[in-house]
Design an enzyme around this catalytic site. Structure first.
Site, short mmCIF file in Angstrom:
data_model
loop_
_atom_site.label_atom_id
_atom_site.label_comp_id
_atom_site.label_asym_id
_atom_site.label_seq_id
_atom_site.Cartn_x
_atom_site.Cartn_y
_atom_site.Cartn_z
CE LYS A 173 -2.03 2.36 3.27
NZ LYS A 173 -1.90 3.70 2.67
CD GLU A 248 14.26 1.46 8.23
OE1 GLU A 248 14.82 2.45 8.73
OE2 GLU A 248 14.68 0.31 8.38
CB CYS A 282 13.35 9.89 7.33
SG CYS A 282 13.95 8.71 6.13
CD GLU A 384 10.40 12.93 11.42
OE1 GLU A 384 9.34 12.37 11.71
OE2 GLU A 384 11.24 12.43 10.65
O1 TXE Z 1 2.68 9.32 8.09
P1 TXE Z 1 1.99 7.94 8.38
P2 TXE Z 1 2.01 10.76 7.94
C1 TXE Z 1 6.78 11.50 9.72
C2 TXE Z 1 6.77 12.99 9.58
C3 TXE Z 1 5.34 13.28 9.33
C4 TXE Z 1 4.68 12.27 10.24
C5 TXE Z 1 3.28 11.92 9.87
O2 TXE Z 1 7.18 13.60 10.77
O3 TXE Z 1 5.00 14.60 9.69
O4 TXE Z 1 5.49 11.14 10.12
O5 TXE Z 1 3.18 11.65 8.48
C6 TXE Z 1 0.06 4.25 6.53
N1 TXE Z 1 -2.11 0.81 9.65
N2 TXE Z 1 7.12 10.80 8.51
O6 TXE Z 1 0.84 10.91 8.87
O7 TXE Z 1 0.58 8.13 8.79
C7 TXE Z 1 -0.30 5.44 5.68
O8 TXE Z 1 -1.48 5.20 4.94
C8 TXE Z 1 -1.36 0.63 8.57
C9 TXE Z 1 8.44 10.26 8.47
O9 TXE Z 1 1.75 11.01 6.56
O10 TXE Z 1 2.91 7.19 9.25
C10 TXE Z 1 0.95 5.57 4.82
O11 TXE Z 1 0.90 4.62 3.76
N3 TXE Z 1 -0.85 1.62 7.84
C11 TXE Z 1 8.63 9.37 7.35
C12 TXE Z 1 2.05 5.18 5.81
O12 TXE Z 1 1.41 4.49 6.86
C13 TXE Z 1 -1.09 2.89 8.25
C14 TXE Z 1 7.87 9.52 6.10
C15 TXE Z 1 2.82 6.37 6.40
O13 TXE Z 1 1.90 7.30 6.92
C16 TXE Z 1 -1.88 3.13 9.39
C17 TXE Z 1 6.55 10.08 6.30
C18 TXE Z 1 -2.41 2.02 10.10
N4 TXE Z 1 -3.17 2.16 11.18
C19 TXE Z 1 6.25 10.71 7.47
N5 TXE Z 1 -1.95 4.47 9.54
C20 TXE Z 1 9.96 8.73 7.15
N6 TXE Z 1 10.46 8.01 8.14
O14 TXE Z 1 10.54 8.85 6.09
C21 TXE Z 1 -1.25 5.04 8.55
N7 TXE Z 1 -0.73 4.09 7.74
#
Ligand code: TXE
Length: 480
Positions: A173, A248, A282, A384
């Site tokens: 996904k 990650e 990140c 972050e």
């Molecule tokens: O990430 P999410 P978000 C950090 C960054 C950002 C914060 C939130 O600080 O501001 O995270 O970003 C899926 N079960 N990073 O809210 O929600 C979601 O659909 C399964 C750091 O956009 O963590 C997406 O595909 N999956 C980072 C993925 O998780 C779930 C990169 C990431 O989204 C889920 C991005 C659930 N219950 C944001 N809920 C890095 N480390 O590079 C969400 N998802």
């Protein structure tokens, strides 16, 4: 309007419930496509397809699996330009960045793991005159890959390619915020002749489609990149189901600049490590620590560089800064700018939303922003932000800067600038950081372990680490 579809059992299919979500172009604020709002039913179909494809896929010689992955890599390279345009439109990043980083690296991921599968070997442990023990590594089975919005195709393929190379079948996904290139990838997989069900791509939100993946009892492992909070939730859900986890998560990376460094190079690279992809990587170094004797000079040269970073339409070649990924994310970053003022920071550059005229009038643009004068343990320096906001802090000793560098809950990446080889190694070893770059940044060799310490994650991706993650060792002993 463009309507994306799921990729299940080798076919492009609509979501079973027929519901779609709007997908917004960050540079304009306008809806430009619709994405399937998939649910547990779609995930169940994807898992069924993956299970059915698994016996044939895992038995295929590594060389043949690899050839299919290399073919996908070639098709990504052939379509580099349209993929780069799509990534830029969907994410807001400058098309020049998508063309030189995101899409080439997505192609490399498939080429690298396509060939790596043939070099993957396991151990034997010979007990003289007593027994021969050998280890077989079996593919785990059906695995789930969930990726974020900041480097959409790059991070999506970074998970999928090793899983497929290891002989697993995948339910993946992409982020619902940036699903476009994952959809284009599904078309390329069909063109490459990837057998039906080997890779299934389900679009939708985290709480619906993502949750269904992490809860599904047949899925043996979850490889996830995203926010630390989401990682925590995934661990809590998946651990009682005994799923293997690779997480990650976030970072708050230090960029440590010693007085004996190559200053011009440190300034040039620090501009990239601060603001590439609008700071939404990140690995970006958002806390810049500069040794006091060169602090003022570094600051002047760095600020001159910041002033030259053109914020503009990501489609224009001259734009060095595109749009942030969403209105919600822009508001989050702006709230940290407000916090930096409250915590006593002095604004040296930026700090304001940018109105780009013309087609981008409704876009989510922000000036690259620099603060100084903030305590190393204030919230802005600990949490972050994930945007184009960095802090400058002078330091007086190695011990002091190491305390600050290690003083967050994160431990993903760090950068050191010095010409003193002994110090470079000493400081690198003392940093609580999964990745350390010395006199460089974002230098990647796909064979090296990639991931973070502390709350930045669990497990490592890359090279043999990834192939080990997607396989299960079995020890077999023969008595001599
Ligand atoms: O990430 P999410 P978000 C950090 C960054 C950002 C914060 C939130 O600080 O501001 O995270 O970003 C899926 N079960 N990073 O809210 O929600 C979601 O659909 C399964 C750091 O956009 O963590 C997406 O595909 N999956 C980072 C993925 O998780 C779930 C990169 C990431 O989204 C889920 C991005 C659930 N219950 C944001 N809920 C890095 N480390 O590079 C969400 N998802």
């Amino acid at each position: 309007m463009l309507q994306l579809q799921n990729y299940i059992q080798g076919q492009l299919v609509p979501p079973t419930a027929g519901r779609y979500l709007p997908n917004i172009e960050p540079a304009t604020g306008q809806v430009f496509s619709q994405i399937p709002e998939s649910d547990a039913q779609d995930v169940a179909l994807a898992v069924q397809a993956a299970e059915a494809a698994l016996p044939a896929w895992r038995q295929l010689p590594a060389e043949e699996r690899g050839q299919l992955l290399v073919r996908i890599s070639e098709l990504i390279t052939r379509d580099l330009e349209p993929l780069a345009q799509a990534e830029s439109q969907d994410n807001g990043k400058p098309v020049s960045l998508a063309r030189t980083v995101d899409i080439p690296r997505a192609a490399s991921n498939f080429a690298f793991f396509g060939t790596a599968a043939q070099h993957f070997a396991s151990e034997t442990h010979f007990q003289e005159g007593v027994a021969l023990n050998y280890t077989v590594r079996h593919p785990l089975g059906v695995v789930g890959c969930i990726s974020p919005w900041n480097l959409p195709l790059y991070l999506f393929t970074w998970k999928i390619a090793p899983a497929l190379a290891a002989g697993c079948c995948v339910v993946a996904k992409p982020s619902e915020i940036t699903p476009y290139t994952a959809f284009l990838l599904s078309k390329l997989c069909i063109e490459a002749g990837l057998p039906a069900g080997v890779l299934n791509i389900v679009h939708g939100t985290g709480p619906a489609a993502g949750q269904a993946i992490i809860e599904h009892p047949t899925i043996k492992a979850i490889s996830f990149t995203g926010g630390t909070k989401t990682g925590e939730h995934i661990a809590r859900t998946a651990a009682p189901l005994f799923k293997k986890l690779s997480l990650e998560l976030g970072g708050k990376n230090p960029n440590i600049i010693f007085a004996d460094c190559d200053l011009a190079e440190a300034v040039r690279t620090s501009l990239r490590s601060s603001f590439a992809n609008q700071g939404q990587i990140c690995l970006c170094g958002s806390r810049i620590f500069v040794e006091r004797p060169i602090y003022e000079q570094f600051k002047q040269e760095f600020l001159a560089g910041v002033a030259s970073l053109t914020v503009g339409d990501p489609q224009e070649e001259a734009s060095r800064q595109g749009a942030l990924v969403s209105e919600a994310h822009l508001q989050k970053v702006l709230s940290y700018i407000e916090l930096a003022h409250q915590e006593g920071g002095r604004l040296l550059a930026g700090g304001q939303r940018v109105q780009v005229p013309g087609r981008c009038a409704g876009g989510y643009f922000l000036q690259p922003t620099v603060f100084e004068g903030l305590a190393p343990d204030c919230r802005v320096n600990l949490e972050e932000i994930f945007g184009p906001v960095v802090t400058l802090t002078p330091f007086d000793s190695e011990e002091e800067v190491l305390t600050w560098a290690n003083g967050t809950e994160y431990g993903l990446a760090a950068t050191i600038w010095t010409r003193d080889l002994n110090r470079a190694h000493r400081v690198a070893h003392a940093l609580h950081s999964g990745i350390v770059w010395i006199n460089t940044w974002l230098h990647r060799d796909l064979r090296t372990p990639f991931g973070g310490m502390k709350n930045s994650g669990v497990g490592r991706e890359g090279g043999l680490e990834a192939l080990r993650f997607f396989t299960e060792p079995q020890s077999i002993t023969v008595k001599l």
